[in-house]
Design an enzyme around this catalytic site. Structure first.
Site, PDB file in Angstrom:
ATOM      1  N   ASP A   1       0.854  -1.183   0.000  1.00  0.00           N
ATOM      2  CA  ASP A   1       0.000   0.000   0.000  1.00  0.00           C
ATOM      3  C   ASP A   1       0.895   1.240   0.000  1.00  0.00           C
ATOM      4  OD1 ASP A   1      -2.755   1.306   0.481  1.00  0.00           O
ATOM      5  OD2 ASP A   1      -1.529   2.143   2.093  1.00  0.00           O
TER       6      ASP A   1
ATOM      7  N   ASP B   1      -0.611   9.580 -10.954  1.00  0.00           N
ATOM      8  CA  ASP B   1      -0.582   8.500 -11.942  1.00  0.00           C
ATOM      9  C   ASP B   1       0.855   8.109 -12.274  1.00  0.00           C
ATOM     10  OD1 ASP B   1      -3.325   8.574 -11.984  1.00  0.00           O
ATOM     11  OD2 ASP B   1      -3.474   9.655 -13.895  1.00  0.00           O
TER      12      ASP B   1
ATOM     13  N   ASN C   1      -1.366  13.630  -4.578  1.00  0.00           N
ATOM     14  CA  ASN C   1      -2.363  14.169  -5.506  1.00  0.00           C
ATOM     15  C   ASN C   1      -2.695  15.624  -5.186  1.00  0.00           C
ATOM     16  OD1 ASN C   1      -2.734  11.905  -7.158  1.00  0.00           O
ATOM     17  ND2 ASN C   1      -4.215  11.002  -5.759  1.00  0.00           N
TER      18      ASN C   1
ATOM     19  N   ASP D   1      -4.120   2.567  -4.896  1.00  0.00           N
ATOM     20  CA  ASP D   1      -2.664   2.587  -4.714  1.00  0.00           C
ATOM     21  C   ASP D   1      -2.162   1.302  -4.073  1.00  0.00           C
ATOM     22  OD1 ASP D   1      -3.767   2.926  -2.244  1.00  0.00           O
ATOM     23  OD2 ASP D   1      -2.734   4.807  -1.760  1.00  0.00           O
TER      24      ASP D   1
END
Length: 242
Positions: free
Chosen positions: A122, A139, A130, A165
C-alpha cells in the site's frame, strides 16, 4: 511431410518471355505443392490435366489465405486477451487477472505441497501527492511503482494492481522467510528511488504484508490475511515514529 515421389511437373516458358527470380521461386514452390498434393492424394502426376492443375492451384491459394486469416485472428485474440488482463493505468495485471493467477498458483502449491505466497503493498501518502502535485503526478507515481516491482521480481512472479494505490506480488515456490525478505528488499528499492516530477523530487514509501498460502483456504482468504499483515506493519511503523 512428403510421401513418395517428389518430382514436379515441368512448366514451359513461352518463347520470348523472360522470367524473374521471384517468378521462378513461386513456380518451383507451386510445382512442389502440387506434387505433394498429388502424391498424398494418390493422383499420378500424369493425370494432372491443365484443368486439374488449375483447380489444385486455386485450392492451395484458398488454403493459404485461410491460414493467413486464422493466424491474423489468433494474433488479434491474443492482443485482446492481454488488454483484458492488463491494468488500464500501469503495465501490470489487473485485479481479475491477478486473482486468476493466484488461484492457479495456490492450487499448484496445495497439490504438490510447495510453499508459495503473496505480498500486499500500500502506497503511503497518495492523497497528499495528488493534493500537492496533481493527479497526473499521482498517476506517474503509480507507474513508477509498478516498474520497480516489474524490474525487481522473478519472471515466474506475478505483479498486479489490486485497486487504487494497492499492489500485489505473487511469489511462486517461496516460503514465509523468503517472502518477507523479498518484501523488505522491494521496500528498500522504493525508498531509494524517488520520482522526479516537473523538477520536484517525490519520495515514496510503502507498507507491506507478506503471507504464505495455507491448505484449504481461498484466494479471498489469502488476500485478506496479506492485507491484515500490511495494516499491522503500517501501524507498527507509525507507532515507532518512522
Amino acid at each position: 511431410m512428403k510421401i513418395g515421389s517428389t518430382r514436379s511437373l515441368g512448366v514451359a516458358t513461352p518463347v520470348g518471355r523472360k522470367t524473374t527470380r521471384g517468378e521462378t521461386d513461386n513456380t518451383v514452390s507451386a510445382e512442389r505443392s502440387i506434387s505433394d498434393v498429388s502424391t498424398v492424394m494418390g493422383i499420378p502426376e500424369a493425370k494432372l490435366t491443365p484443368k486439374v492443375r488449375t483447380a489444385v492451384m486455386t485450392l492451395l491459394e484458398e488454403v493459404k489465405t485461410l491460414r493467413a486469416e486464422l493466424e491474423g485472428g489468433k494474433k488479434r485474440i491474443d492482443h485482446l486477451e492481454r488488454l483484458a488482463d492488463q491494468d488500464t493505468l500501469v503495465p501490470v495485471a489487473n485485479r481479475r487477472a491477478f486473482v486468476r493467477e493466484m488461484s492457479r498458483i495456490m492450487a499448484y502449491s496445495q497439490r504438490y505441497d510447495v510453499p508459495s505466497g503473496v505480498l500486499y503493498f500500500d502506497l503511503n501518502g497518495m492523497k497528499q501527492i495528488n493534493d500537492t502535485f496533481g493527479h497526473a503526478a499521482g498517476d506517474a507515481v503509480l507507474r513508477g511503482l509498478a516498474n520497480v516491482f516489474i524490474e525487481n521480481v522473478r519472471q515466474s512472479d506475478v505483479v498486479g494492481r489490486l485497486g487504487g494505490d494497492e499492489f500485489g506480488v505473487i511469489l511462486a515456490q517461496t516460503d514465509n522467510e523468503a517472502a518477507i525478505e523479498k518484501a523488505e528488499s522491494l521496500v528498500q528499492v522504493i525508498n531509494d528511488t524517488p520520482l522526479i516530477w516537473e523538477g520536484n523530487e517525490i519520495r515514496l514509501s510503502v507498507a507491506y504484508g507478506a503471507y504464505c498460502f495455507q491448505k484449504g483456504e481461498t484466494v479471498d482468504d489469502a488476500l485478506a490475511h496479506a492485507d491484515k499483515a500490511m495494516y499491522a506493519q503500517k501501524r507498527k511503523v507509525k507507532s515507532n515514529g518512522e
